[in-house]
Design an enzyme around this catalytic site. Structure first.
Site, short mmCIF file in Angstrom:
data_model
loop_
_atom_site.label_atom_id
_atom_site.label_comp_id
_atom_site.label_asym_id
_atom_site.label_seq_id
_atom_site.Cartn_x
_atom_site.Cartn_y
_atom_site.Cartn_z
N HIS A 113 69.17 -102.64 24.41
CA HIS A 113 68.49 -102.67 25.69
C HIS A 113 67.43 -103.77 25.63
O HIS A 113 67.28 -104.45 24.59
CB HIS A 113 67.87 -101.31 26.01
CG HIS A 113 67.04 -100.74 24.90
ND1 HIS A 113 65.85 -101.28 24.50
CD2 HIS A 113 67.26 -99.68 24.06
CE1 HIS A 113 65.35 -100.57 23.51
NE2 HIS A 113 66.19 -99.60 23.20
N HIS A 144 65.19 -104.14 22.50
CA HIS A 144 65.77 -104.89 21.37
C HIS A 144 65.68 -106.40 21.63
O HIS A 144 65.34 -107.17 20.75
CB HIS A 144 67.24 -104.52 21.17
CG HIS A 144 67.49 -103.10 20.77
ND1 HIS A 144 68.09 -102.19 21.61
CD2 HIS A 144 67.21 -102.43 19.63
CE1 HIS A 144 68.19 -101.02 20.98
NE2 HIS A 144 67.66 -101.13 19.78
N GLN A 156 70.06 -92.12 7.51
CA GLN A 156 68.77 -91.83 8.13
C GLN A 156 68.86 -90.71 9.15
O GLN A 156 67.87 -90.36 9.79
CB GLN A 156 68.14 -93.08 8.75
CG GLN A 156 68.83 -93.60 10.01
CD GLN A 156 68.27 -94.95 10.41
OE1 GLN A 156 68.47 -95.95 9.73
NE2 GLN A 156 67.55 -95.00 11.52
N GLU A 192 57.10 -101.94 17.44
CA GLU A 192 55.97 -101.02 17.24
C GLU A 192 56.29 -99.65 17.82
O GLU A 192 55.59 -98.68 17.52
CB GLU A 192 54.71 -101.58 17.92
CG GLU A 192 54.13 -102.77 17.20
CD GLU A 192 52.81 -103.22 17.79
OE1 GLU A 192 52.43 -102.71 18.87
OE2 GLU A 192 52.16 -104.09 17.17
N ARG A 210 68.15 -93.78 23.47
CA ARG A 210 68.39 -92.37 23.78
C ARG A 210 68.00 -92.01 25.21
O ARG A 210 68.34 -90.92 25.68
CB ARG A 210 67.65 -91.48 22.80
CG ARG A 210 68.24 -91.50 21.40
CD ARG A 210 67.55 -90.48 20.52
NE ARG A 210 68.31 -90.14 19.34
CZ ARG A 210 68.09 -90.65 18.13
NH1 ARG A 210 67.14 -91.54 17.96
NH2 ARG A 210 68.84 -90.28 17.10
#
Ligand code: AMP
Length: 287
Positions: free
Chosen positions: A35, A38, A62, A149, A188
């Protein structure tokens, strides 16, 4: 854009990848379902004058549960189109077998900023992140690597792993890209229902209000308790909301230089992460 799917492809990339941009190589590690957030990492790397390598790998180590891994959104065709448009030079699409050979189980152990928060919610999460990022850095050997971040704790874990293992790469953090209403972009978010999507920006607004109150001198525990209640009333199932030192991720009882508010909360089936700085400079921004 040179696309590498095997280690053999990757070794050819150095010779065959387009060299029309002269800078050093920067890596942007992702799990795909790309998206604009990124793409902001690619833009930052481009702005710094680098050639850009992007990796897309949904890293099984992970995830702490198989259902979450299976549900993770994947859309390779759309990702490739976005990366071509964004001027990606090298795309690394390794398989699970390449990243985790069946006869090997070397893993990075994490401590320091990896303790607590996300690692409590998802045990072993940062060991998996640190392991895959170390592998990607060793495969691509970039001069620098860009991380968002938005995943604040992850960024600090990567910084500490790279520093403690003397990995020769510069780690760059990029400000969180948000929708106009303040919701941090995330792969998500597509799973939020209409009503959940409407309520989701409250997380950021709540963090901003709390950060401002703490920076202005209100007692942090009182502010945090009020914010926790507020989020509950708005339908969030809160994992944590805490004032921490931005590097060590240790709890702070009062604001200090580099302090950060971090939060994770579920809205329906979607887990949202967000964070914001707590400093006097911030007090000037509008909520
Ligand atoms: P992911 O694909 O979710 O593993 O994310 C790959 C990288 O993109 C990580 O460094 C994330 O922190 C970063 N990222 C994800 N969402 C955003 C956003 N909204 N703004 C900036 N960076 C982001």
């Amino acid at each position: 854009m040179f696309i590498a799917r095997t280690l053999q492809d990757l070794s050819r990339a150095g010779r065959e990848a387009p060299t029309n941009s002269p800078g050093r190589l920067a890596l942007v590690p992702t799990m795909g379902a790309l998206h604009a957030g990124h793409l902001s990492l690619l833009e930052a790397a481009r702005h710094d004058g680098h050639r850009i390598a992007v990796s897309i790998f949904v890293n099984p180590t992970q995830f702490d549960n198989a259902g979450d891994l299976a549900r993770y959104p994947r859309d390779e065709a759309a990702d490739l189109a976005m990366l071509r448009d964004a001027g990606c030079d090298l795309l690394w699409l390794p398989t699970v077998e390449t990243m985790y050979p069946a006869d090997g189980d070397a893993r990075i152990e994490t401590g320091g900023p990896a303790r607590g928060w996300e690692n409590d919610a998802r045990p072993g999460h940062f060991g998996g992140v640190a392991t895959v990022v170390t592998k990607l850095l060793n495969q691509i050997r970039p001069a620098c690597a860009y991380f968002g971040e938005k995943d604040w704790q992850q960024l600090q874990v990567i910084r500490s792993v790279v520093s403690e293992l003397f990995i020769p790469v510069a780690i760059k953090g990029v400000t969180t890209l948000r929708d106009a209403d303040g919701l941090a972009l995330s792969s998500r978010n597509r799973f939020l229902g209409v009503d959940e999507r409407a309520r989701a920006p409250s997380l950021h607004r709540c963090l901003l209000r709390a950060a401002r109150a703490i920076a202005e001198g209100d007692a942090s525990e009182v502010v945090l308790d009020t914010a926790r209640e507020d989020l509950k009333l708005r339908g969030f199932d809160l994992d944590y909301l805490a004032l921490v030192d931005g590097r060590s991720l240790r709890v702070l009882t009062e604001p200090a230089a580099g302090a950060r508010l971090i939060a994770a909360a579920r809205l329906g089936s979607v887990r949202l992460l967000d964070n914001t700085p707590v400093d006097p400079e911030f007090v000037n921004h509008a909520v």
